[in-house]
Design an enzyme around this catalytic site. Sequence first.
Site, PDB file in Angstrom:
ATOM      1  N   THR A  37     -22.351  -1.132 -33.188  1.00  0.00           N
ATOM      2  CA  THR A  37     -22.397  -1.535 -31.767  1.00  0.00           C
ATOM      3  C   THR A  37     -21.013  -1.387 -31.144  1.00  0.00           C
ATOM      4  OG1 THR A  37     -24.153  -3.125 -32.227  1.00  0.00           O
ATOM      5  CG2 THR A  37     -22.879  -3.512 -30.227  1.00  0.00           C
ATOM      6  N   SER A  39     -18.346   0.380 -27.732  1.00  0.00           N
ATOM      7  CA  SER A  39     -18.083   1.576 -26.920  1.00  0.00           C
ATOM      8  C   SER A  39     -17.804   2.804 -27.790  1.00  0.00           C
ATOM      9  CB  SER A  39     -16.917   1.309 -25.971  1.00  0.00           C
ATOM     10  OG  SER A  39     -15.767   0.913 -26.699  1.00  0.00           O
ATOM     11  N   GLU A 112     -24.482  -6.630 -37.581  1.00  0.00           N
ATOM     12  CA  GLU A 112     -23.617  -5.566 -38.125  1.00  0.00           C
ATOM     13  C   GLU A 112     -23.383  -5.788 -39.620  1.00  0.00           C
ATOM     14  OE1 GLU A 112     -21.095  -4.496 -34.081  1.00  0.00           O
ATOM     15  OE2 GLU A 112     -20.269  -5.950 -35.461  1.00  0.00           O
TER      16      GLU A 112
HETATM   17  C1  5RP Z   1     -19.242  -5.297 -31.829  1.00  0.00           C
HETATM   18  C2  5RP Z   1     -18.134  -4.800 -32.705  1.00  0.00           C
HETATM   19  C3  5RP Z   1     -17.480  -3.535 -32.312  1.00  0.00           C
HETATM   20  O1  5RP Z   1     -17.560  -2.646 -33.370  1.00  0.00           O
HETATM   21  C4  5RP Z   1     -16.042  -3.806 -31.991  1.00  0.00           C
HETATM   22  O2  5RP Z   1     -15.990  -4.832 -31.011  1.00  0.00           O
HETATM   23  C5  5RP Z   1     -15.341  -2.560 -31.470  1.00  0.00           C
HETATM   24  O3  5RP Z   1     -15.861  -2.216 -30.233  1.00  0.00           O
HETATM   25  P1  5RP Z   1     -15.310  -1.004 -29.374  1.00  0.00           P
HETATM   26  O4  5RP Z   1     -15.682   0.244 -30.097  1.00  0.00           O
HETATM   27  O5  5RP Z   1     -16.003  -1.153 -28.043  1.00  0.00           O
HETATM   28  O6  5RP Z   1     -13.819  -1.176 -29.238  1.00  0.00           O
HETATM   29  O7  5RP Z   1     -17.775  -5.380 -33.690  1.00  0.00           O
HETATM   30  O8  5RP Z   1     -19.707  -6.552 -32.255  1.00  0.00           O
END
Ligand code: 5RP
Length: 244
Positions: A37, A39, A112
């Site tokens: 999950t 971006s 996750e």
């Molecule tokens: C979501 C997560 C994401 O992997 C983490 O926050 C990184 O997110 P991004 O790729 O948007 O920087 O752990 O729960």
Amino acid sequence: MTQLTQKPPMSQDELKTLVGQAALHYVVKGEIVGVGTGSTVNKFIDALGSIRDQIKGAVSSSEASTLRLKALGIPVFDANDVGELAVYIDGADEIDGLGNMVKGGGAALTREKIVAAQSRRFVCIADESKLVDKLGCFPIPVEVIPMATSRVVRQFAAMGGRASLRLKTGVPMVTDNGQHIIDVTGLQIADPLAFESTVNQWPGVVTVGVFAHQRAQVCLLGTAAGVKTLDFQAPEKTGALIAY
Ligand code: 5RP
């Protein structure tokens, strides 16, 4: 006279696209892939759409990723209906030199961790800003059952941390599992494995966003020079650059 043109530095968004595409190399054809999950993972999902006919489908770690996968025509399986997965691809808020991570900035940490535990290999995709010497600068997310929030906040205070309830538009944020998130600052995680084991035993904690038991085997790190592969199981392979 020849003019030397310098490539402009890549934006964080472009680095995320780069690692999202590079992760396709780790997807096993004909199988189901575990999908994280965030971006960076969104870039991976978009890339996965281009090979959707070569995979059976995905197990997703959040409602948001499920929606994105389905919109691209990628079948999404329930984790209970499939066995072990070959690979899980996900981002991180922080990753150290051993593959330990802080995750949960997007509040999907529990699912996750479940999909990561169901997978033989965790491939982390991140831009270089996420690589740290020691975990703990990024606030550590913890998913909690609401009635335990105050007690868990006090337990972190006793450790020297400051924990606060994550809000969304002024009210406590609710996860896909119907629980709350607290974010903890002020702790340097010297022993990620021990920290994760300790916090996960506190009553009311669903899971802590330190991934040491489910650490990454590989990290594809987006750098100004291209994608750097950090191989935590075979450190001699670390450093291979996939140029862009
Ligand atoms: C979501 C997560 C994401 O992997 C983490 O926050 C990184 O997110 P991004 O790729 O948007 O920087 O752990 O729960």
